[in-house]
Design a protein around this motif. Sequence first.
Motif, PDB file in Angstrom:
ATOM      1  N   GLN A  78      -1.877  12.265  26.893  1.00 10.37           N
ATOM      2  CA  GLN A  78      -2.254  12.552  28.274  1.00 10.37           C
ATOM      3  C   GLN A  78      -2.503  11.252  29.034  1.00 10.37           C
ATOM      4  OE1 GLN A  78      -6.054  14.536  28.850  1.00 10.37           O
ATOM      5  NE2 GLN A  78      -5.141  15.849  30.413  1.00 10.37           N
ATOM      6  N   TRP A  80      -4.257   9.088  31.834  1.00  9.82           N
ATOM      7  CA  TRP A  80      -5.476   9.050  32.631  1.00  9.82           C
ATOM      8  C   TRP A  80      -5.380   7.875  33.585  1.00  9.82           C
ATOM      9  CZ3 TRP A  80     -10.684  11.102  30.877  1.00  9.82           C
ATOM     10  CH2 TRP A  80     -10.531  12.204  30.026  1.00  9.82           C
ATOM     11  N   ARG A 106      -9.910   9.309  34.691  1.00 11.02           N
ATOM     12  CA  ARG A 106      -9.841  10.767  34.664  1.00 11.02           C
ATOM     13  C   ARG A 106      -8.404  11.185  34.419  1.00 11.02           C
ATOM     14  NH1 ARG A 106     -12.402  13.422  38.340  1.00 11.02           N
ATOM     15  NH2 ARG A 106     -13.543  11.746  39.267  1.00 11.02           N
ATOM     16  N   ARG A 108      -4.789  12.402  34.893  1.00 14.53           N
ATOM     17  CA  ARG A 108      -3.914  12.421  36.067  1.00 14.53           C
ATOM     18  C   ARG A 108      -3.597  13.872  36.405  1.00 14.53           C
ATOM     19  NH1 ARG A 108       1.442   8.882  35.896  1.00 14.53           N
ATOM     20  NH2 ARG A 108       2.002  10.495  34.404  1.00 14.53           N
ATOM     21  N   PRO A 109      -3.690  14.224  37.695  1.00 16.98           N
ATOM     22  CA  PRO A 109      -3.429  15.614  38.074  1.00 16.98           C
ATOM     23  C   PRO A 109      -1.974  16.001  37.779  1.00 16.98           C
ATOM     24  CG  PRO A 109      -4.022  14.284  40.002  1.00 16.98           C
ATOM     25  CD  PRO A 109      -4.035  13.387  38.824  1.00 16.98           C
ATOM     26  N   GLY A 110      -1.767  17.250  37.523  1.00 19.75           N
ATOM     27  CA  GLY A 110      -0.424  17.749  37.262  1.00 19.75           C
ATOM     28  C   GLY A 110      -0.382  19.247  37.391  1.00 19.75           C
ATOM     29  N   ARG A 111       0.795  19.788  37.172  1.00 15.98           N
ATOM     30  CA  ARG A 111       0.981  21.242  37.193  1.00 15.98           C
ATOM     31  C   ARG A 111       1.508  21.670  35.850  1.00 15.98           C
ATOM     32  NH1 ARG A 111       0.819  23.756  42.298  1.00 15.98           N
ATOM     33  NH2 ARG A 111       0.643  22.215  43.928  1.00 15.98           N
ATOM     34  N   PRO A 112       0.872  22.560  35.180  1.00 14.34           N
ATOM     35  CA  PRO A 112      -0.403  23.171  35.549  1.00 14.34           C
ATOM     36  C   PRO A 112      -1.542  22.165  35.440  1.00 14.34           C
ATOM     37  CG  PRO A 112       0.207  23.844  33.345  1.00 14.34           C
ATOM     38  CD  PRO A 112       1.341  23.031  33.877  1.00 14.34           C
ATOM     39  N   ARG A 113      -2.634  22.501  36.089  1.00 11.81           N
ATOM     40  CA  ARG A 113      -3.814  21.639  36.068  1.00 11.81           C
ATOM     41  C   ARG A 113      -4.318  21.517  34.633  1.00 11.81           C
ATOM     42  NH1 ARG A 113      -9.708  22.450  37.290  1.00 11.81           N
ATOM     43  NH2 ARG A 113     -10.353  20.498  38.258  1.00 11.81           N
ATOM     44  N   PRO A 114      -4.570  20.267  34.160  1.00 14.63           N
ATOM     45  CA  PRO A 114      -5.073  20.105  32.783  1.00 14.63           C
ATOM     46  C   PRO A 114      -6.408  20.831  32.591  1.00 14.63           C
ATOM     47  CG  PRO A 114      -4.538  17.966  33.759  1.00 14.63           C
ATOM     48  CD  PRO A 114      -4.419  18.987  34.843  1.00 14.63           C
ATOM     49  N   ALA A 117      -9.385  18.640  33.249  1.00 11.17           N
ATOM     50  CA  ALA A 117      -9.256  17.913  34.520  1.00 11.17           C
ATOM     51  C   ALA A 117     -10.580  17.364  35.036  1.00 11.17           C
ATOM     52  CB  ALA A 117      -8.625  18.814  35.575  1.00 11.17           C
TER      53      ALA A 117
END
Length: 132
Positions: A78, A80, A106, A108-114, A117
């Motif tokens: 993942q 960050w 933190r 990193r935002p993504g789709r779907p949201r981790p 998060a």
Amino acid sequence: MQTDRADDECWRAALRLLDGGSCEWAASRLALCRAAAPARRAPGDAWRERVVRVVERVSAGLVVVCWCDATACRYGDQVWKADIAKRRGRCALSDAPIAAGDAIYRPRPGRPRPVNAAAMMLACEVERVSPG
């Protein structure tokens, strides 16, 4: 040891139920087991249930993290990013308190949201454990 004996009693009670034994006897044995069992951690101690490891530094503001949490999620690689904390929290690496305004990493935002998060790691802790 006391816990070994309690575990043994629990096992016998479970086997007796499976074998069609007395529910009353099993219930009394299980009640004794619960009384002898160590207290479970409160949800606030959930940080201890996960394993977090900084795997690689990609750049000055990005790291790759391995996050393993048996109760929520597992991310082997993942990404960050560096950021500034907008709220109080706890460091996922050290459980140190984080104040609003602290330098953090933190997910990193993504789709779907981790699932993790909302997690944060203090930047100083990341620097301390970063490889290379």
